[in-house]
Write a protein that holds these residues in place. Structure first.
Motif, PDB file in Angstrom:
ATOM      1  N   SER A 110       0.823  -1.207   0.000  1.00 41.27           N
ATOM      2  CA  SER A 110       0.000   0.000   0.000  1.00 41.27           C
ATOM      3  C   SER A 110       0.862   1.264   0.000  1.00 41.27           C
ATOM      4  O   SER A 110       0.550   2.246  -0.678  1.00 41.27           O
ATOM      5  N   LEU A 111       1.959   1.250   0.741  1.00 37.49           N
ATOM      6  CA  LEU A 111       2.841   2.413   0.807  1.00 37.49           C
ATOM      7  C   LEU A 111       3.516   2.661  -0.537  1.00 37.49           C
ATOM      8  O   LEU A 111       3.708   3.818  -0.941  1.00 37.49           O
ATOM      9  N   ARG A 154       1.519   6.405  -6.838  1.00 37.53           N
ATOM     10  CA  ARG A 154       0.273   6.849  -7.453  1.00 37.53           C
ATOM     11  C   ARG A 154      -0.183   8.213  -6.946  1.00 37.53           C
ATOM     12  O   ARG A 154      -0.635   9.060  -7.718  1.00 37.53           O
ATOM     13  N   PHE A 155      -0.068   8.443  -5.639  1.00 35.73           N
ATOM     14  CA  PHE A 155      -0.642   9.655  -5.071  1.00 35.73           C
ATOM     15  C   PHE A 155       0.383  10.733  -4.744  1.00 35.73           C
ATOM     16  O   PHE A 155       0.173  11.902  -5.043  1.00 35.73           O
ATOM     17  N   LEU A 156       1.493  10.362  -4.111  1.00 38.57           N
ATOM     18  CA  LEU A 156       2.466  11.367  -3.711  1.00 38.57           C
ATOM     19  C   LEU A 156       3.342  11.803  -4.873  1.00 38.57           C
ATOM     20  O   LEU A 156       3.539  13.007  -5.097  1.00 38.57           O
ATOM     21  N   GLN A 157       3.880  10.829  -5.601  1.00 38.84           N
ATOM     22  CA  GLN A 157       4.746  11.105  -6.750  1.00 38.84           C
ATOM     23  C   GLN A 157       5.864  12.068  -6.330  1.00 38.84           C
ATOM     24  O   GLN A 157       6.546  11.829  -5.349  1.00 38.84           O
ATOM     25  N   ASP A 158       6.049  13.173  -7.072  1.00 36.33           N
ATOM     26  CA  ASP A 158       7.098  14.136  -6.703  1.00 36.33           C
ATOM     27  C   ASP A 158       6.498  15.424  -6.156  1.00 36.33           C
ATOM     28  O   ASP A 158       7.147  16.473  -6.149  1.00 36.33           O
ATOM     29  N   LYS A 159       5.255  15.345  -5.660  1.00 32.10           N
ATOM     30  CA  LYS A 159       4.561  16.527  -5.148  1.00 32.10           C
ATOM     31  C   LYS A 159       4.879  16.735  -3.667  1.00 32.10           C
ATOM     32  O   LYS A 159       5.287  15.811  -2.972  1.00 32.10           O
ATOM     33  N   ALA A 160       4.629  17.942  -3.204  1.00 35.90           N
ATOM     34  CA  ALA A 160       4.835  18.233  -1.783  1.00 35.90           C
ATOM     35  C   ALA A 160       3.787  17.511  -0.936  1.00 35.90           C
ATOM     36  O   ALA A 160       4.091  16.967   0.124  1.00 35.90           O
ATOM     37  N   PHE A 161       2.542  17.514  -1.423  1.00 35.83           N
ATOM     38  CA  PHE A 161       1.438  16.865  -0.733  1.00 35.83           C
ATOM     39  C   PHE A 161       0.647  16.033  -1.730  1.00 35.83           C
ATOM     40  O   PHE A 161       0.936  16.049  -2.932  1.00 35.83           O
ATOM     41  N   ASN A 183       0.756  21.383  -3.951  1.00 36.58           N
ATOM     42  CA  ASN A 183       1.657  22.170  -3.112  1.00 36.58           C
ATOM     43  C   ASN A 183       1.079  22.530  -1.749  1.00 36.58           C
ATOM     44  O   ASN A 183       1.771  23.156  -0.939  1.00 36.58           O
ATOM     45  N   GLU A 184      -0.176  22.178  -1.509  1.00 36.55           N
ATOM     46  CA  GLU A 184      -0.794  22.511  -0.228  1.00 36.55           C
ATOM     47  C   GLU A 184      -1.392  21.270   0.425  1.00 36.55           C
ATOM     48  O   GLU A 184      -1.866  20.360  -0.252  1.00 36.55           O
ATOM     49  N   ILE A 185      -1.392  21.273   1.742  1.00 38.22           N
ATOM     50  CA  ILE A 185      -1.958  20.156   2.489  1.00 38.22           C
ATOM     51  C   ILE A 185      -3.473  20.113   2.294  1.00 38.22           C
ATOM     52  O   ILE A 185      -4.113  21.147   2.089  1.00 38.22           O
ATOM     53  N   SER A 186      -4.035  18.899   2.344  1.00 38.89           N
ATOM     54  CA  SER A 186      -5.483  18.733   2.208  1.00 38.89           C
ATOM     55  C   SER A 186      -5.958  17.677   3.201  1.00 38.89           C
ATOM     56  O   SER A 186      -5.163  17.069   3.923  1.00 38.89           O
ATOM     57  N   LEU A 187      -7.267  17.433   3.212  1.00 37.03           N
ATOM     58  CA  LEU A 187      -7.810  16.382   4.066  1.00 37.03           C
ATOM     59  C   LEU A 187      -7.213  15.024   3.722  1.00 37.03           C
ATOM     60  O   LEU A 187      -7.111  14.160   4.589  1.00 37.03           O
ATOM     61  N   ALA A 188      -6.817  14.830   2.476  1.00 32.73           N
ATOM     62  CA  ALA A 188      -6.208  13.561   2.078  1.00 32.73           C
ATOM     63  C   ALA A 188      -4.943  13.295   2.880  1.00 32.73           C
ATOM     64  O   ALA A 188      -4.721  12.189   3.388  1.00 32.73           O
TER      65      ALA A 188
END
Length: 205
Positions: free
Chosen positions: A106-107, A113-120, A124-129
Protein backbone atom coordinates in the motif's frame (compact mmCIF):
# COMPACT_ATOMS: atom_id res chain seq x y z
CA UNK A 1 -18.60 5.68 27.56
CA UNK A 2 -18.57 2.37 25.63
CA UNK A 3 -19.44 2.75 21.95
CA UNK A 4 -21.90 -0.16 22.20
CA UNK A 5 -23.99 1.51 24.92
CA UNK A 6 -27.58 2.66 24.50
CA UNK A 7 -26.47 6.29 24.70
CA UNK A 8 -23.90 5.80 21.96
CA UNK A 9 -26.60 4.24 19.78
CA UNK A 10 -28.46 7.54 19.87
CA UNK A 11 -25.45 9.26 18.31
CA UNK A 12 -24.51 6.55 15.84
CA UNK A 13 -26.84 3.80 14.69
CA UNK A 14 -23.70 1.79 13.93
CA UNK A 15 -22.54 2.17 17.56
CA UNK A 16 -19.02 2.87 16.36
CA UNK A 17 -16.56 5.70 16.76
CA UNK A 18 -15.96 8.25 15.52
CA UNK A 19 -19.43 9.77 15.70
CA UNK A 20 -20.49 13.41 15.74
CA UNK A 21 -23.39 15.11 17.50
CA UNK A 22 -23.99 18.71 16.46
CA UNK A 23 -27.15 19.88 18.19
CA UNK A 24 -29.85 17.47 17.04
CA UNK A 25 -27.80 16.37 14.03
CA UNK A 26 -25.76 13.17 14.26
CA UNK A 27 -23.26 11.71 11.83
CA UNK A 28 -21.01 8.64 11.66
CA UNK A 29 -17.93 7.71 9.59
CA UNK A 30 -14.72 9.72 9.84
CA UNK A 31 -14.61 10.93 6.23
CA UNK A 32 -18.20 12.17 6.31
CA UNK A 33 -17.51 13.95 9.60
CA UNK A 34 -14.39 15.67 8.24
CA UNK A 35 -16.20 16.85 5.12
CA UNK A 36 -19.14 18.10 7.17
CA UNK A 37 -16.90 20.07 9.51
CA UNK A 38 -14.89 21.57 6.65
CA UNK A 39 -18.10 22.81 5.02
CA UNK A 40 -19.81 24.01 8.18
CA UNK A 41 -16.85 26.04 9.40
CA UNK A 42 -15.81 27.25 5.94
CA UNK A 43 -12.23 26.07 6.43
CA UNK A 44 -9.43 27.33 4.18
CA UNK A 45 -9.90 26.11 0.63
CA UNK A 46 -6.79 23.91 0.56
CA UNK A 47 -8.34 21.39 2.99
CA UNK A 48 -11.14 20.44 0.58
CA UNK A 49 -10.61 22.54 -2.57
CA UNK A 50 -13.45 24.29 -4.36
CA UNK A 51 -11.70 23.50 -7.67
CA UNK A 52 -13.71 20.54 -8.96
CA UNK A 53 -10.71 18.54 -10.16
CA UNK A 54 -8.64 19.07 -7.02
CA UNK A 55 -11.67 18.13 -4.92
CA UNK A 56 -12.10 15.00 -7.02
CA UNK A 57 -8.45 14.11 -6.30
CA UNK A 58 -9.11 14.40 -2.57
CA UNK A 59 -12.19 12.19 -3.01
CA UNK A 60 -10.16 9.71 -5.05
CA UNK A 61 -7.56 9.36 -2.30
CA UNK A 62 -10.18 9.07 0.44
CA UNK A 63 -11.91 6.30 -1.53
CA UNK A 64 -8.64 4.39 -2.05
CA UNK A 65 -7.45 4.94 1.51
CA UNK A 66 -10.03 2.75 3.27
CA UNK A 67 -9.22 -0.46 1.41
CA UNK A 68 -5.46 0.08 1.50
CA UNK A 69 -3.70 2.23 4.12
CA UNK A 70 -6.55 1.99 6.62
CA UNK A 71 -6.97 -1.72 5.98
CA UNK A 72 -3.37 -2.40 7.00
CA UNK A 73 -1.73 0.29 9.17
CA UNK A 74 -3.98 0.08 12.27
CA UNK A 75 -3.58 -3.71 12.40
CA UNK A 76 0.00 -3.25 13.59
CA UNK A 77 -1.37 -1.65 16.76
CA UNK A 78 -3.94 -4.42 17.25
CA UNK A 79 -1.33 -7.14 16.80
CA UNK A 80 1.41 -5.67 18.98
CA UNK A 81 -0.62 -4.04 21.76
CA UNK A 82 -4.41 -4.27 21.78
CA UNK A 83 -5.04 -7.97 21.09
CA UNK A 84 -2.39 -9.16 23.61
CA UNK A 85 -3.84 -6.68 26.12
CA UNK A 86 -7.42 -7.92 25.76
CA UNK A 87 -6.76 -11.62 25.20
CA UNK A 88 -3.67 -12.10 27.35
CA UNK A 89 -2.01 -13.92 24.47
CA UNK A 90 0.57 -12.56 21.99
CA UNK A 91 -0.06 -13.21 18.32
CA UNK A 92 2.52 -15.10 16.26
CA UNK A 93 5.14 -12.96 14.54
CA UNK A 94 3.97 -14.33 11.20
CA UNK A 95 0.74 -12.35 11.59
CA UNK A 96 2.62 -9.07 11.95
CA UNK A 97 4.84 -9.96 9.00
CA UNK A 98 1.74 -10.61 6.88
CA UNK A 99 0.25 -7.24 7.79
CA UNK A 100 3.56 -5.42 7.19
CA UNK A 101 3.81 -6.95 3.73
CA UNK A 102 0.33 -5.71 2.89
CA UNK A 103 1.16 -2.28 4.27
CA UNK A 104 4.39 -2.16 2.29
CA UNK A 105 2.45 -2.77 -0.92
CA UNK A 106 0.00 0.00 0.00
CA UNK A 107 2.84 2.41 0.81
CA UNK A 108 4.46 1.73 -2.55
CA UNK A 109 1.18 2.54 -4.29
CA UNK A 110 0.75 5.61 -2.08
CA UNK A 111 4.14 6.98 -3.08
CA UNK A 112 3.94 6.11 -6.77
CA UNK A 113 0.27 6.85 -7.45
CA UNK A 114 -0.64 9.65 -5.07
CA UNK A 115 2.47 11.37 -3.71
CA UNK A 116 4.75 11.11 -6.75
CA UNK A 117 7.10 14.14 -6.70
CA UNK A 118 4.56 16.53 -5.15
CA UNK A 119 4.84 18.23 -1.78
CA UNK A 120 1.44 16.87 -0.73
CA UNK A 121 -1.07 14.39 -2.14
CA UNK A 122 -2.98 17.02 -4.12
CA UNK A 123 -0.10 19.36 -4.93
CA UNK A 124 1.66 22.17 -3.11
CA UNK A 125 -0.79 22.51 -0.23
CA UNK A 126 -1.96 20.16 2.49
CA UNK A 127 -5.48 18.73 2.21
CA UNK A 128 -7.81 16.38 4.07
CA UNK A 129 -6.21 13.56 2.08
CA UNK A 130 -2.86 14.17 3.79
CA UNK A 131 -4.51 14.50 7.18
CA UNK A 132 -6.39 11.21 6.86
CA UNK A 133 -3.26 9.43 5.58
CA UNK A 134 -0.87 10.61 8.29
CA UNK A 135 -3.20 9.67 11.16
CA UNK A 136 -3.21 6.04 10.01
CA UNK A 137 0.51 5.94 9.26
CA UNK A 138 1.49 7.14 12.72
CA UNK A 139 -0.13 4.06 14.27
CA UNK A 140 2.63 1.62 13.20
CA UNK A 141 5.19 4.16 14.45
CA UNK A 142 3.54 4.12 17.87
CA UNK A 143 4.13 0.38 18.24
CA UNK A 144 7.72 0.42 16.99
CA UNK A 145 7.21 -0.24 13.29
CA UNK A 146 8.94 2.75 11.71
CA UNK A 147 7.46 2.67 8.22
CA UNK A 148 9.16 5.98 7.34
CA UNK A 149 12.65 4.55 7.76
CA UNK A 150 14.25 3.75 4.39
CA UNK A 151 11.46 5.66 2.62
CA UNK A 152 12.95 9.16 2.19
CA UNK A 153 10.12 10.46 0.00
CA UNK A 154 7.56 9.36 2.57
CA UNK A 155 9.64 10.84 5.40
CA UNK A 156 9.91 14.22 3.66
CA UNK A 157 6.14 14.21 3.11
CA UNK A 158 5.59 13.49 6.82
CA UNK A 159 7.83 16.41 7.79
CA UNK A 160 5.92 18.72 5.47
CA UNK A 161 2.63 17.59 7.02
CA UNK A 162 4.05 18.21 10.52
CA UNK A 163 5.16 21.71 9.51
CA UNK A 164 1.84 22.51 7.82
CA UNK A 165 -0.19 21.41 10.85
CA UNK A 166 2.33 22.78 13.35
CA UNK A 167 4.71 20.39 15.10
CA UNK A 168 3.33 21.08 18.58
CA UNK A 169 -0.25 20.40 17.49
CA UNK A 170 0.86 17.40 15.40
CA UNK A 171 2.49 15.64 18.36
CA UNK A 172 -0.29 16.67 20.71
CA UNK A 173 -2.81 15.02 18.36
CA UNK A 174 -0.70 11.84 18.18
CA UNK A 175 0.32 11.72 21.85
CA UNK A 176 -1.91 8.76 22.71
CA UNK A 177 -0.86 6.79 19.63
CA UNK A 178 2.84 7.40 20.23
CA UNK A 179 2.46 6.21 23.84
CA UNK A 180 0.14 3.31 23.06
CA UNK A 181 2.57 0.75 24.52
CA UNK A 182 1.85 2.18 27.97
CA UNK A 183 -1.58 0.55 27.74
CA UNK A 184 0.14 -2.76 28.44
CA UNK A 185 0.50 -1.68 32.07
CA UNK A 186 -3.15 -0.87 32.77
CA UNK A 187 -5.82 -3.11 34.24
CA UNK A 188 -8.73 -3.87 31.91
CA UNK A 189 -12.24 -4.53 33.20
CA UNK A 190 -12.93 -8.27 32.72
CA UNK A 191 -16.32 -7.60 31.11
CA UNK A 192 -14.71 -5.21 28.62
CA UNK A 193 -12.10 -7.85 27.83
CA UNK A 194 -14.80 -10.42 27.23
CA UNK A 195 -16.64 -8.06 24.89
CA UNK A 196 -13.68 -6.70 22.90
CA UNK A 197 -11.42 -9.74 22.55
CA UNK A 198 -13.56 -11.53 19.90
CA UNK A 199 -14.18 -8.22 18.10
CA UNK A 200 -10.46 -7.52 17.79
CA UNK A 201 -9.70 -11.05 16.66
CA UNK A 202 -12.40 -10.83 14.01
CA UNK A 203 -10.84 -7.68 12.60
CA UNK A 204 -7.71 -9.60 11.64
CA UNK A 205 -9.48 -12.33 9.66
Amino acid sequence: GPSNSEGAGKVSLLKKVPALKDGDFTLAECTAILLYLSRKYNTPDHWYPSDIQKRAQVDEYLSWHHANIRANAPKTMWIKVLIPLFTGQPLPSEKLQEVMEGLSTSLKQFEERFLQDKAFIIGNEISLADLVAIVELMQPVGVGCDIFEDRPRLMEWRRRVEDAVGRELFFQAHEMILNIKELSNIQIDPQLKEHLAPVLMKMLK
